[in-house]
Design a protein around this motif. Sequence first.
Motif, mmCIF file in Angstrom:
data_model
loop_
_atom_site.group_PDB
_atom_site.id
_atom_site.type_symbol
_atom_site.label_atom_id
_atom_site.label_comp_id
_atom_site.label_asym_id
_atom_site.label_seq_id
_atom_site.Cartn_x
_atom_site.Cartn_y
_atom_site.Cartn_z
ATOM 1 N N MET A 39 16.109 45.261 12.852
ATOM 2 C CA MET A 39 17.179 45.872 12.059
ATOM 3 C C MET A 39 17.965 44.780 11.347
ATOM 4 N N SER A 40 18.492 45.128 10.188
ATOM 5 C CA SER A 40 19.456 44.285 9.476
ATOM 6 C C SER A 40 20.651 45.160 9.125
ATOM 7 N N MET A 41 21.865 44.662 9.359
ATOM 8 C CA MET A 41 23.050 45.487 9.182
ATOM 9 C C MET A 41 24.282 44.621 8.962
ATOM 10 N N GLU A 42 25.397 45.271 8.698
ATOM 11 C CA GLU A 42 26.686 44.588 8.594
ATOM 12 C C GLU A 42 27.527 44.932 9.819
ATOM 13 N N PHE A 43 28.044 43.889 10.445
ATOM 14 C CA PHE A 43 28.832 44.025 11.663
ATOM 15 C C PHE A 43 30.312 43.883 11.318
ATOM 16 N N THR A 44 31.120 44.808 11.808
ATOM 17 C CA THR A 44 32.566 44.735 11.595
ATOM 18 C C THR A 44 33.238 44.319 12.896
ATOM 19 N N ASP A 45 33.920 43.172 12.845
ATOM 20 C CA ASP A 45 34.576 42.601 14.023
ATOM 21 C C ASP A 45 36.063 42.923 13.994
ATOM 22 N N PHE A 46 36.529 43.634 15.030
ATOM 23 C CA PHE A 46 37.932 44.034 15.117
ATOM 24 C C PHE A 46 38.696 43.192 16.144
ATOM 25 N N ALA A 47 38.199 41.992 16.446
ATOM 26 C CA ALA A 47 38.909 41.132 17.389
ATOM 27 C C ALA A 47 40.325 40.872 16.897
ATOM 28 N N ASP A 48 40.475 40.693 15.586
ATOM 29 C CA ASP A 48 41.798 40.644 14.960
ATOM 30 C C ASP A 48 41.977 41.974 14.227
ATOM 31 N N PRO A 49 42.622 42.951 14.844
ATOM 32 C CA PRO A 49 42.711 44.293 14.240
ATOM 33 C C PRO A 49 43.415 44.320 12.897
ATOM 34 N N ASP A 50 44.259 43.321 12.638
ATOM 35 C CA ASP A 50 44.959 43.282 11.356
ATOM 36 C C ASP A 50 44.110 42.669 10.248
ATOM 37 N N ASN A 51 43.018 42.036 10.626
ATOM 38 C CA ASN A 51 42.167 41.376 9.634
ATOM 39 C C ASN A 51 40.707 41.449 10.082
ATOM 40 N N PRO A 52 40.106 42.651 10.066
ATOM 41 C CA PRO A 52 38.704 42.791 10.498
ATOM 42 C C PRO A 52 37.784 41.929 9.637
ATOM 43 N N ALA A 53 36.783 41.367 10.290
ATOM 44 C CA ALA A 53 35.814 40.522 9.597
ATOM 45 C C ALA A 53 34.470 41.230 9.540
ATOM 46 N N VAL A 54 33.777 41.091 8.412
ATOM 47 C CA VAL A 54 32.454 41.674 8.230
ATOM 48 C C VAL A 54 31.422 40.549 8.175
ATOM 49 N N LEU A 55 30.425 40.633 9.069
ATOM 50 C CA LEU A 55 29.421 39.582 9.191
ATOM 51 C C LEU A 55 28.025 40.189 9.145
ATOM 52 N N PRO A 56 27.042 39.443 8.635
ATOM 53 C CA PRO A 56 25.665 39.940 8.667
ATOM 54 C C PRO A 56 25.109 39.882 10.089
ATOM 55 N N MET A 57 24.283 40.853 10.425
ATOM 56 C CA MET A 57 23.652 40.899 11.753
ATOM 57 C C MET A 57 22.179 41.235 11.604
ATOM 58 N N THR A 58 21.339 40.589 12.389
ATOM 59 C CA THR A 58 19.913 40.911 12.428
ATOM 60 C C THR A 58 19.482 41.096 13.878
ATOM 61 N N VAL A 59 18.581 42.029 14.077
ATOM 62 C CA VAL A 59 18.010 42.312 15.393
ATOM 63 C C VAL A 59 16.502 42.179 15.298
ATOM 64 N N ASN A 60 15.927 41.404 16.198
ATOM 65 C CA ASN A 60 14.474 41.238 16.251
ATOM 66 C C ASN A 60 14.075 41.098 17.714
ATOM 67 N N VAL A 61 13.741 42.233 18.334
ATOM 68 C CA VAL A 61 13.417 42.235 19.766
ATOM 69 C C VAL A 61 12.095 42.955 20.005
ATOM 70 N N SER A 62 11.452 42.607 21.102
ATOM 71 C CA SER A 62 10.240 43.298 21.542
ATOM 72 C C SER A 62 10.464 43.800 22.957
ATOM 73 N N PHE A 63 9.662 44.765 23.371
ATOM 74 C CA PHE A 63 9.828 45.319 24.711
ATOM 75 C C PHE A 63 8.473 45.600 25.350
ATOM 76 N N ARG A 64 8.457 45.553 26.691
ATOM 77 C CA ARG A 64 7.274 45.895 27.490
ATOM 78 C C ARG A 64 7.708 46.728 28.680
ATOM 79 N N ALA A 65 6.889 47.690 29.042
ATOM 80 C CA ALA A 65 7.218 48.603 30.137
ATOM 81 C C ALA A 65 7.195 47.869 31.471
ATOM 82 N N THR A 66 8.091 48.290 32.351
ATOM 83 C CA THR A 66 8.155 47.707 33.696
ATOM 84 C C THR A 66 7.864 48.740 34.784
ATOM 85 N N ALA A 67 7.646 49.997 34.396
ATOM 86 C CA ALA A 67 7.369 51.065 35.359
ATOM 87 C C ALA A 67 6.705 52.225 34.618
ATOM 88 N N PRO A 68 6.050 53.143 35.351
ATOM 89 C CA PRO A 68 5.414 54.292 34.697
ATOM 90 C C PRO A 68 6.439 55.194 34.012
#
Length: 211
Positions: free
Chosen positions: A117-146
């Motif tokens: 995924m590629s998206m824009e992340f909104t950071d509210f750590a400073d609620p009076d001045n939210p920051a918008v940052l680029p975000m990317t997700v690149n993950v894989s998964f494998r089963a661990t149980a039936p």
Amino acid sequence: MKKTALGVLALAGTLCVQLATAAPSTASERPVTTKTVTKGEGLTAEFDRTDGCIQTRVSMFGSVFTVRGSAASEKLGVVSVTQTDICTLTTLINGFAEAEALDLRVRDALARGHLKMSMEFTDFADPDNPAVLPMTVNVSFRATAPATATSAKSKSMSEGIRFVSSRGTKSRPVAVKGTVTLGAQKVVAPDIPSYFATIGSVITKEKTVTR
């Protein structure tokens, strides 16, 4: 005889009118059936890492749903991140991102796959001045149980409308690894696997008969 013949003709005419009037009504009473089949898959994962005083928690979800006969799929991705300096109790990151474009591939009966995924992340750590940052997700998964499967079916009837629905689901625990990059920071790194994750699939069938 003439009166009898006229009576028969009159009766025949009346019957013809009645039949002609009844014909369209019979056609309109034919039941109308509509069917909808929806298939979907979704991945959920949770990460928790503590590096010195810095604790980072990441939650992610990605899904794809498709209605049979539709050319387009409905996609949704959500990622939330909180990062805290637990020594000073200072919030460094607190926000989320949403995406409607993503790549979720699930293979071998929920045994493995990946999510990008590629998206824009909104950071509210400073609620009076939210920051918008680029975000990317690149993950894989494998089963661990039936996989675990469940199913349900329901029927109902109301005012001449009959409704039948069925739902079948499968879910499977998985291990998720990869990267989640927020700005210049990797909030999830390949050496930090998920502490909880599951991949699931669902198929829903609905039929409506209107009389």
